[in-house]
Structures are given as structure tokens and as C-alpha cells.
Design a protein around this motif. Structure first.
Motif, PDB file in Angstrom:
ATOM      1  N   UNK A 238       0.839  -1.204   0.000  1.00 42.11           N
ATOM      2  CA  UNK A 238       0.000   0.000   0.000  1.00 42.11           C
ATOM      3  C   UNK A 238       0.877   1.258   0.000  1.00 42.11           C
ATOM      4  N   UNK A 242       1.258   4.043  -3.263  1.00 44.82           N
ATOM      5  CA  UNK A 242       1.089   5.484  -3.044  1.00 44.82           C
ATOM      6  C   UNK A 242       2.285   6.270  -3.560  1.00 44.82           C
ATOM      7  N   UNK A 245       2.483   6.023  -7.454  1.00 45.13           N
ATOM      8  CA  UNK A 245       1.441   6.777  -8.140  1.00 45.13           C
ATOM      9  C   UNK A 245       1.741   8.271  -8.102  1.00 45.13           C
ATOM     10  N   UNK A 246       2.245   8.728  -6.960  1.00 42.31           N
ATOM     11  CA  UNK A 246       2.629  10.129  -6.861  1.00 42.31           C
ATOM     12  C   UNK A 246       3.755  10.458  -7.821  1.00 42.31           C
ATOM     13  N   UNK A 354     -11.912  -4.008  -0.583  1.00 43.18           N
ATOM     14  CA  UNK A 354     -11.979  -3.123   0.589  1.00 43.18           C
ATOM     15  C   UNK A 354     -11.282  -1.830   0.179  1.00 43.18           C
ATOM     16  N   UNK A 355     -11.430  -0.748   0.954  1.00 37.40           N
ATOM     17  CA  UNK A 355     -10.625   0.431   0.655  1.00 37.40           C
ATOM     18  C   UNK A 355      -9.141   0.040   0.630  1.00 37.40           C
ATOM     19  N   UNK A 356      -8.389   0.634  -0.280  1.00 40.00           N
ATOM     20  CA  UNK A 356      -6.972   0.283  -0.439  1.00 40.00           C
ATOM     21  C   UNK A 356      -6.246   0.339   0.907  1.00 40.00           C
ATOM     22  N   UNK A 357      -6.575   1.348   1.686  1.00 45.52           N
ATOM     23  CA  UNK A 357      -5.907   1.550   2.974  1.00 45.52           C
ATOM     24  C   UNK A 357      -6.192   0.437   3.978  1.00 45.52           C
ATOM     25  N   UNK A 384      -5.464  -6.836  -7.174  1.00 42.06           N
ATOM     26  CA  UNK A 384      -5.179  -5.541  -7.774  1.00 42.06           C
ATOM     27  C   UNK A 384      -5.175  -4.501  -6.654  1.00 42.06           C
ATOM     28  N   UNK A 387      -7.086  -1.153  -6.823  1.00 44.82           N
ATOM     29  CA  UNK A 387      -8.548  -1.264  -6.800  1.00 44.82           C
ATOM     30  C   UNK A 387      -9.057  -1.778  -5.468  1.00 44.82           C
ATOM     31  N   UNK A 389      -8.861  -4.683  -4.567  1.00 47.51           N
ATOM     32  CA  UNK A 389      -9.520  -5.935  -4.981  1.00 47.51           C
ATOM     33  C   UNK A 389      -8.597  -7.130  -4.768  1.00 47.51           C
TER      34      UNK A 389
END
Lengths: 472, 472
Positions: A238, A242, A245-246, A354-357, A384, A387, A389
Motif C-alpha cells: 500500500x 502510493x 502513483x505520486x 476493501x478500501x486500499x488503505x 489488484x 482497486x 480488490x
């Protein structure tokens, strides 16, 4: 023998022609079971209309006769959504003869195709005009656009391009009474009332029959790079997504998590794969960067991001693919999981989000709860990350009996879905409900939400003849 | 004096407190008219609940009493969707006291906010955690998230980030009977039935009251460049966006078209702007590239793309902004159009969309049809090429009387909407229908589509108390 009246059969034959009507038990077989053979039903007939008009005629006739329809595409779904029930009273409506490209509009970045087109052919048609249709999933060589729409298909490119819903601008739908809604608009902005297409997308054929769609095209990808990264934990995954992606923005087009257990199964059962690292590590991610620019400096970007992650201990080891062959080898480790797991006995599949976090907490607590209740089960976690997921699939303890393990399927599912609910997640991230998750959805979704869905169903299909027994 | 019963007034006062109830005629005024003063209505009361529970209590009381509710946000809409009718029997439900941030989840790239939050504050909250909330439009300093959701707001960043609908993961909605649907999920994949949030987004308050939303955050933009380009025609704009998109991919985040007439009005009426070119040209586009990477070589990319376009004659002239001040100066030319046009008398606004590829034909034929029917009208065409969205606004012929021109408004609208229909377009791309376009939608949308919308409305709001007289 079909249970339909002679008059109806004759009318259906006139509507679709001899080529479009199958009542022979032998010839119907392949339409009565999904590709894995997990579901099997009976049907009064299989209809294969070749045009929207023929679909409309069939739906109208069945509406008048009160006969239920089960729409079917490539029959690759995992939840039995396109398989009829056991009554033998339902009709399977296969869209696979409707597979034309109706229009390609490069300047509008759209393609209009019929529901029976195979996803891979759509991808190829996009590539032929120098564009990308990004939806990509394991069954792409067999699944159809209509099935992708009916189940709002996901896959590995959702991180960057979204689900099938996000790739769709317009739909043509045969409504439950046989009238045709022409919503085939190629518009990126249209605020003239309720957005009806979003009702039909993901409705699994329960509100009408999708016959064609206007889909978005994207600029072709001209640079691509792939890395295989070892991680200490899901938490590190996670953090890494992050950071990447940044750093990379939309260049980050793939971020697939795999547990060591998943990779071990692949290494054991799939020919021609090997562990990229000498040491074993608890978790891995496969990272893909891509760019529309040729010769984009993606490796530099990847090395910058991974270098920082290695320094911080977020990553334990990393390798960047140096050739197309290496890219394929890395993806083979990811894509082999499902097949490899089958060699270890029955696989209980759970497609949750679930939420990524919350991914790290979800995995930690669910693993612990399962190991406590069902000691020794082997948990094959992959998915993924961007997502939220996870394919959280369970194999029996090494050496255990298949039968005893299968008998625990329901109880195992409860543990996993209970945890999913706890983290405000979804019990079906990308596979839909079909027949297999329908009852679980009744249990896990809020009653008010089920009530709203039922009201929508009654508003659009009051007779309940569209794929009954699915979704709701 | 309010037309509500004393008992209902008392119950409403208890529900929202003294601070949340306005019945004084003077204090109600600002809620009874939109910011432009184009629409004016009457109300029995204005309610300003401070929480979802208070909204639910109000809706429940009004449902029991059969009183209609008109939800309202920043009151910046252009179609009168948040203004009550003339009866004085409706209640305005202002969400502006509900403006909290409920949660920021950076790892999940989401923010959860209440409906009354001002868009600009949301943008700032995202920036504070190093992220971008991309929705951007003229009214962002006043409009609310709830209004953005209710109208599926668009703006200048849709090309890259999509409409408000595409930026939304979850909703909390007070249903017409006062029950609360908690759909506040931060999930990027959830295929457990009909996607209810898409029903409420863009429904203009006619199906329920949106009280909160989970919205997507994006990586912050760290490089940006802007160019002003002269073009011979709209066809050249369509060609250029195709070329730039293939070259730049997602770096292309703005592509705004303006006719010479539009720019001339700005140069004439807006202080401090100047024409970037010595010569006049028939059309212009403002191009914006951006990247999440600092110091990304965007100027090189822009010059590469524009160099090719100048060689091919697709572009006639081009200038790349060399400073932040120049970026602002170029955007001022684009953003000044609406205000500048007001100085030329009444402005008949039309917010249409067509497939991107049809923009050139649409403009050519509609211009010709208008000039034939209404010689001398001045056509102020500008918009978002990548979205196929044109603001096709009409000013009176130079020197003509306002009254005579206004009397032609309906006839002018017919010409424009007839052409829109011909090109399979939409008569409201991003502004919604509200009260002003409701009847036009009845005329221009297919009867079957209106019927489906009506069935959905009846399924969710059978009593018809949610913003009646709007949209449908």
C-alpha cells in the motif's frame, strides 16, 4: 422435447430462422453449462438471434408467452449468471452471432460494437486504428462485450482505465417488453436526465438485453516496462503504490499483489516459470508502467521509485524486466495462479474489495481468523492493490481430504465475508453475483439497498422474465 | 406568512432548531432566486439542516405532510434547478450548513465530504494532503459538492478526469421517505447489484437528497504548460486534439476552443487582456499539458506537437506561455467570454454536445442555418473539444433591440437543438435540465427514454415530492 407450445416455437423459428433456434438436446449442451463446468441447467430452447431486431422479436414473443430469458455471451462468468435454472422452462438467449463492428470513429475516440463480439477481437480492432481498448482479463479470448457490460468487468487495467462501466458511453438495449432503447450515443457529456446506461451495466441481464455499445478508445501505448518486487508485507504494498502513483501518475498501469503461497503454487505447477529471486520473500508485486510516448524513460522512473523504496525497507528486492520475454515471464507468474491452485485440490474463490488503505488489516485479521477456525488451510491471496480488490482463495490443508474441505466452504466464506463487511468492503468486486453469490448478497447487503434494487427491478421488468434467479 | 400548518412548522423547528428554519420573507429572499437572478420563486420556508439526521427528519415530516422539497446548494446553477416554483407551497432545503470533511484517506486516494462543502474548499483540502481534486468550473468559489453531484458537473478538466460522476465512489442519500441510504463506500470495484449511486448523480434532487459523498483524489500536478494556438477552422481543432492526444496521452489536460467572435468580445470588454497575436485568426484553442513529475519536459512535447501542426497547416500560429503570469493571461481570454458577452446585450446560452468528430459539421451547418433565419446574430462559440461540448451562445445583431431579439429566443433555440439532434447530440451537456430545459427535453428526447426515466422516478419517489417540476 421442448416444453414450449408449438405456436411459440413456430413464431420463434420465424423470428430467428433455423440457424438461430436450437432445441436439440445434444446441441444445446454447451449453452447449459459454463466453461468451468461449475454450473449446469436445462432450457426449453437456445436462441441465437443475428440482429437487434431478432432479439427484440424474441423478447416480445417470450414476454407475451411469459417465458423467462437467460442472456448469454461467452459463458466464461464465474458466478453462473448466464446458466439457466433446472426447470427446463427458460430460454437461453445467446448473443454470439451478433458480433459486428458497427462504427469506428477515431476522431471521437469511440468504437460501436455488438454485444456478441469477443473482447480480444475488440482489442484487435482498436489496435488496427492505432488505439487502445484497455479492458483486459483472463477470459478475453472467449468472453464477449455483452458479458463484460452485463457484469461490469474489471481485470488488470482498472487502476488506470476503470471498469467496463467507465469505458462505456452508450448502449442499445432490448427492454423486457421487446422495445428497443437506442442509447447508442457517443457523447462524453450528456446531462439530460437519469443516466439509464448505468442501470443496465452490471445488471447481469436482469433489466434487459444489451445488444450493442459505444465504447471509448484510448491512445496506443508505445512504451512499457515491468518490474517484479519483493515486499515484507501488504502494508508495504500500500505504501509503495502510493509512492509510485505520486511519482508516475497515470504511467502506473499495473500493480498486482501476490503472496508467497500464490507464487509457490505457480512455481510448483506451471511449466517454464522460475523465481526471479534466489531468496524467498513473503509478498510480491508486479508493477507495470506505460506511456503513449515512444522511448519514454520509464525504466529511469521505475528505478527512481524502487531505489527509494529499497532504501526505506518498503521493498526488499526488485528486478526490472530487460526484454519482452522477461515481461512475459513475470506476467506468467501472476497469470498462472488460478490454474496452479487447481492442482492443489478444490479452490474456494472469493473476489472481495476493501478500501486500499484497509488491505493490510483485512489480510492480517482474515488470515488469523481462518487459521484459527480451519487450521492449515492454505491462503492464496493475490489481486489488484490499486482497486482494493483481492482474490482471496483458499486451498485445503496439505494432505486433507477434498470432501471434508469442501464441506467447510460455506463456513470459510462466512469468515471471509464477515471480515469484508467489517472493512466496509464488497463481497463481489468484479465477478458479479450471478446465482452463486445471490444469497450471500441478500445476507451482506443492507436491506434498504436490496429494497431499492428490487424497486428498480420491478419498475423495469415487472413480469420478472429477465434472467430470474440471478443477482436479486 | 408561511402556508404550512402550525404543527408542521413546530415539528420542523424541533428538527432543525431555530438556526435551521427561516420563514421571514426578507431572510428567505436569497434562497428564492439564483445568483444571476434569472429565476425567482416563492417558498413556505427555507430549512437549513446541519446534519444528515436533521435532513432525514425534515424529509420525513414533509413526506407525511405532502409538502414538496427543493434541495439547494450554492445556487449557482444555470437552469433554475434549485429554485422553487411560484406557489409558495414548497420548502427550500439548503444544504449549506453541512460542509464538514468527514474523512481523508490518502492511501485509498479518497475524501469523504458533506454536500454543502464549497467546491473550492474541497480542492484546497485535497491540496493540503498533496493531492488533486480535479473538478474545476467557473462557479467553484460558490458552488457546492451537492450541487456538483446533483447536476453531474463538468468543466474544463473533464477531458482528462471525467465528470463529477466519474469522480464519485460513494454517496449518502436521504430517500423521499426520510430513510437514509448509506452508500458511502470508498471502493473502486463493487459488483453486487445495480449501481444505485449513478441513479442519484445527475438526478437534480428529484430522487432524494444527497448529503455526503466519497470522492476520488488524484496525484498532484507538478508540471504545467499552456499554449495559445490560432487555427483555420473547427476541423483543424479536431485534427489537432487527435494528434496531441496521441502524442501526449494523459498529459493533455485542457483543450478549449474559441471562435474569433468570442475572443473579440473579451478583448473589447475585459480589462487587462490582449491578443497574443498581431494578426486576427478565425479560431483559437488553449492547450494545457500537465504532469505529476516535477520538471517534466512538457514544453518540448508541446513544441513537437505544435511544430508538426504548423507545418501541416493545421495550426496557423502558436505561442507557449513562458511564465505563470502568461498562463493566467491566456486563461483570462477563455474565462472572460461569458462576462464579456453580457456587455453585448442578452445572451442566449446553449450548452450542447455532439460526438467530437461532428463538431466541425455541427458548427458549419448551425451557423449557416442561424444566419439564414436570423441575419446578423453574433455567434459566440467556445467549449471543450475533447468532450464534444460547445457553449453555443447567441448575441443580438449589432445595434438590434434587446426586446426583438429576446422574442426570437425560442425560435433560435429550436434551430440549434434541431441541429444537435441531427448530430446525435445532447441539448444539455453539463448544465442539466432544471426548469429551463425540462420542456425542451420532453420534445427532444425519445419518448421511450422519457418513459424509462418516469418509471424510475415513480419507483423511487412515488409521491413526487422531490424537486417537482424539475428535470422530468
Amino acid at each position: 422435447m421442448s416444453g414450449l407450445s408449438d405456436a411459440l416455437l413456430q413464431a420463434l423459428r420465424e423470428a430467428v430462422g433455423e440457424a438461430g433456434l436450437i432445441t436439440d438436446a445434444e446441441r444445446m449442451q454447451s449453452y447449459l453449462s459454463d466453461w468451468r463446468g461449475a454450473y449446469r441447467g436445462q432450457a426449453a430452447a437456445v436462441l441465437r438471434p443475428a440482429s437487434t431486431e431478432e432479439v427484440a422479436a424474441v423478447v416480445r414473443l417470450c414476454a407475451q408467452a411469459g417465458v423467462a430469458l437467460v442472456p448469454q455471451g461467452g459463458n466464461t462468468g464465474l458466478c453462473g449468471g448466464s446458466i439457466p435454472d433446472d426447470s427446463g422452462a427458460q430460454i437461453v438467449l445467446s448473443l454470439t452471432r451478433m458480433k459486428r463492428i458497427r462504427a469506428v470513429d477515431v476522431a471521437n475516440a469511440t468504437i460501436t460494437v455488438e454485444a456478441g463480439m469477443i473482447l480480444q477481437q475488440l482489442q484487435e480492432a482498436a489496435a488496427e486504428v492505432g488505439r487502445l481498448f484497455p479492458l483486459s482479463l483472463g477470459a478475453e479470448g472467449s468472453c464477449t462485450v455483452g458479458g463484460n457490460l452485463a457484469t461490469n468487468a474489471g481485470g488488470t487495467a482498472v487502476l488506470r482505465y476503470g471498469n467496463m462501466r467507465d469505458l462505456t458511453l452508450g448502449l442499445e438495449v432490448v427492454l423486457p417488453d421487446g422495445r428497443v432503447w437506442d442509447g447508442l450515443r457517443g457523447l462524453r457529456k450528456d446531462n439530460t436526465g437519469y443516466d439509464l446506461k448505468h442501470l443496465f451495466i452490471g445488471s447481469e441481464g436482469t433489466l434487459g438485453i444489451i445488444t450493442a455499445a459505444v465504447l471509448k478508445l484510448f491512445p496506443a501505448v508505445r512504451s512499457l516496462t515491468t518490474a517484479w518486487v519483493a515486499l515484507p508485507s501488504p502494508q508495504a504494498a500500500v505504501e509503495l503504490i502510493g509512492q509510485m502513483r505520486g511519482l508516475c501518475g497515470d504511467r502506473l498501469t499495473g500493480f498486482e499483489l501476490m503472496s508467497r503461497q500464490s507464487v509457490e503454487f505457480v512455481l510448483r505447477h506451471v511449466a517454464g516459470v522460475s523465481d526471479p529471486f534466489a531468496e524467498t520473500h513473503p509478498w510480491y508485486v508486479l508493477i507495470e508502467l506505460s506511456d503513449t510516448q515512444p522511448n519514454a524513460p520509464l525504466n529511469e522512473l521505475l528505478e527512481q521509485g524502487l531505489g527509494a523504496a529499497l532504501e526505506q525497507g518498503v521493498a526488499l528486492d526488485a528486478v526490472v524486466a530487460a526484454s519482452d520475454a522477461q515481461v512475459r515471464a513475470l506476467w506468467a507468474l501472476r497469470e498462472g495462479i488460478s490454474e496452479a491452485q487447481n492442482h492443489e485440490g478444490p479452490s474456494l474463490k472469493h473476489d472481495i474489495s476493501v478500501p486500499v488503505s484497509r488491505i493490510p488489516d483485512f489480510i492480517e485479521r482474515t488470515d488469523a481468523a481462518l487459521q484459527q477456525a480451519f487450521p492449515g488451510v492454505r491462503i492464496v491471496t493475490y489481486g489488484h492493490v490499486g482497486d482494493g480488490n483481492l482474490h482471496y482463495n483458499i486451498s485445503k490443508p496439505a494432505g486433507a481430504e477434498d470432501g471434508a474441505f469442501k464441506a467447510q466452504a460455506e463456513a470459510i466464506m462466512r469468515v471471509i465475508y464477515d471480515q469484508t463487511l467489517r472493512y466496509a468492503g464488497s463481497i463481489s468486486a468484479e465477478h458479479g453475483l450471478g446465482q452463486s453469490k445471490r444469497l450471500a448478497a441478500q445476507h451482506y447487503k443492507a436491506p434498504l439497498e436490496l429494497e431499492l434494487m428490487t424497486r428498480v427491478k420491478q419498475a423495469l421488468d415487472p413480469a420478472g422474465l429477465m434472467n430470474p434467479g440471478k443477482l436479486l
